[in-house]
Scaffold this motif. Sequence first.
Motif, short mmCIF file in Angstrom:
data_model
loop_
_atom_site.label_atom_id
_atom_site.label_comp_id
_atom_site.label_asym_id
_atom_site.label_seq_id
_atom_site.Cartn_x
_atom_site.Cartn_y
_atom_site.Cartn_z
N VAL A 155 0.84 -1.20 0.00
CA VAL A 155 0.00 0.00 0.00
C VAL A 155 0.88 1.25 0.00
O VAL A 155 2.02 1.23 0.45
CB VAL A 155 -0.96 0.03 1.21
N GLU A 156 0.31 2.33 -0.51
CA GLU A 156 1.02 3.60 -0.60
C GLU A 156 0.70 4.46 0.63
O GLU A 156 -0.37 4.31 1.24
CB GLU A 156 0.63 4.35 -1.87
N PRO A 157 1.61 5.39 1.01
CA PRO A 157 1.37 6.21 2.19
C PRO A 157 0.03 6.95 2.19
O PRO A 157 -0.60 7.07 3.25
CB PRO A 157 2.55 7.21 2.15
N GLU A 158 -0.42 7.40 1.03
CA GLU A 158 -1.69 8.15 0.99
C GLU A 158 -2.90 7.25 1.25
O GLU A 158 -4.02 7.75 1.43
CB GLU A 158 -1.84 8.86 -0.35
N GLU A 159 -2.70 5.94 1.29
CA GLU A 159 -3.79 5.00 1.55
C GLU A 159 -3.81 4.55 3.02
O GLU A 159 -4.60 3.69 3.38
CB GLU A 159 -3.63 3.75 0.67
N VAL A 160 -2.97 5.16 3.84
CA VAL A 160 -2.73 4.68 5.20
C VAL A 160 -2.99 5.77 6.23
O VAL A 160 -2.70 6.94 6.01
CB VAL A 160 -1.27 4.19 5.34
N VAL A 161 -3.52 5.37 7.39
CA VAL A 161 -3.62 6.28 8.54
C VAL A 161 -3.08 5.56 9.77
O VAL A 161 -3.29 4.38 9.97
CB VAL A 161 -5.08 6.74 8.77
N MET A 162 -2.32 6.31 10.56
CA MET A 162 -1.79 5.82 11.84
C MET A 162 -2.60 6.43 12.97
O MET A 162 -2.83 7.64 13.00
CB MET A 162 -0.31 6.24 11.97
N ILE A 163 -3.01 5.58 13.92
CA ILE A 163 -3.79 6.04 15.06
C ILE A 163 -3.01 5.76 16.34
O ILE A 163 -2.60 4.62 16.58
CB ILE A 163 -5.16 5.34 15.12
N GLY A 164 -2.79 6.79 17.15
CA GLY A 164 -2.03 6.60 18.38
C GLY A 164 -2.34 7.66 19.41
O GLY A 164 -3.02 8.66 19.12
N ASP A 165 -1.81 7.45 20.62
CA ASP A 165 -2.12 8.35 21.74
C ASP A 165 -0.95 9.22 22.15
O ASP A 165 -1.06 9.98 23.10
CB ASP A 165 -2.56 7.52 22.96
N THR A 166 0.18 9.12 21.42
CA THR A 166 1.36 9.86 21.84
C THR A 166 1.88 10.78 20.74
O THR A 166 1.63 10.56 19.55
CB THR A 166 2.51 8.92 22.25
#
Length: 213
Positions: A155-166
């Motif tokens: 997958v390409e970066p524009e197709e990705v989301v990172m979810i985090g608390d920090t």
Amino acid sequence: MKYKLVILDWDGTVMDTVPKIVNTINMVADQHAIPRASEEDTKSIIGLSLETALETLFPAYAHRIAELARAYKHIYKEVDSTPTKLFDGVEKVLTLLAEQGVQIAVATGKSRQGLNRLMVETGLEQYFITTRTADEAESKPSPDMLNQIMAELGVEPEEVVMIGDTIIDMEMARQAGVAAIGVTLGVASYEQLEATAAYFIANEFEQLIEGLA
């Protein structure tokens, strides 16, 4: 759904483990006659790989990091009794994403052994197509974990989301060129996350449905 791949942090994002981590680090410090760090400083290293976190927190004891890391693992698993649980709504959101054909992964500062144990205990392993831990990649905020996952899944970066608390999670996402969503369930406050590249901030796990849409 806007993204093909959703990558989740674990501690403080999927599971309420931050109090247990802080308490374990304090117990390590007490056991080895090391002055405790402040709660704020201790929380700030959550997300880093264990050795990097301990060295950041206790730089004067860098020569004893391997010893401290062994103590941490033992206390976390066998001694400290601070309860941990999934945040409300986690399974509901994961089920919804899976039903929509979204791939879900984990990028965590936990060890492989630690993550695998919690995957079994929580019964969530079925939802994740792949995972990366501190044992297999450079410590956050290096984008290495995210880059490895994207390369594996094609997958390409524009197709990705990172979810985090920090802030560390948000910086990792920025370095990898992927979108970021912050959650206020763990370490960072709304104001702290607002100062990062996060385009959406959730105060409850179920609010991620809105952010991902």
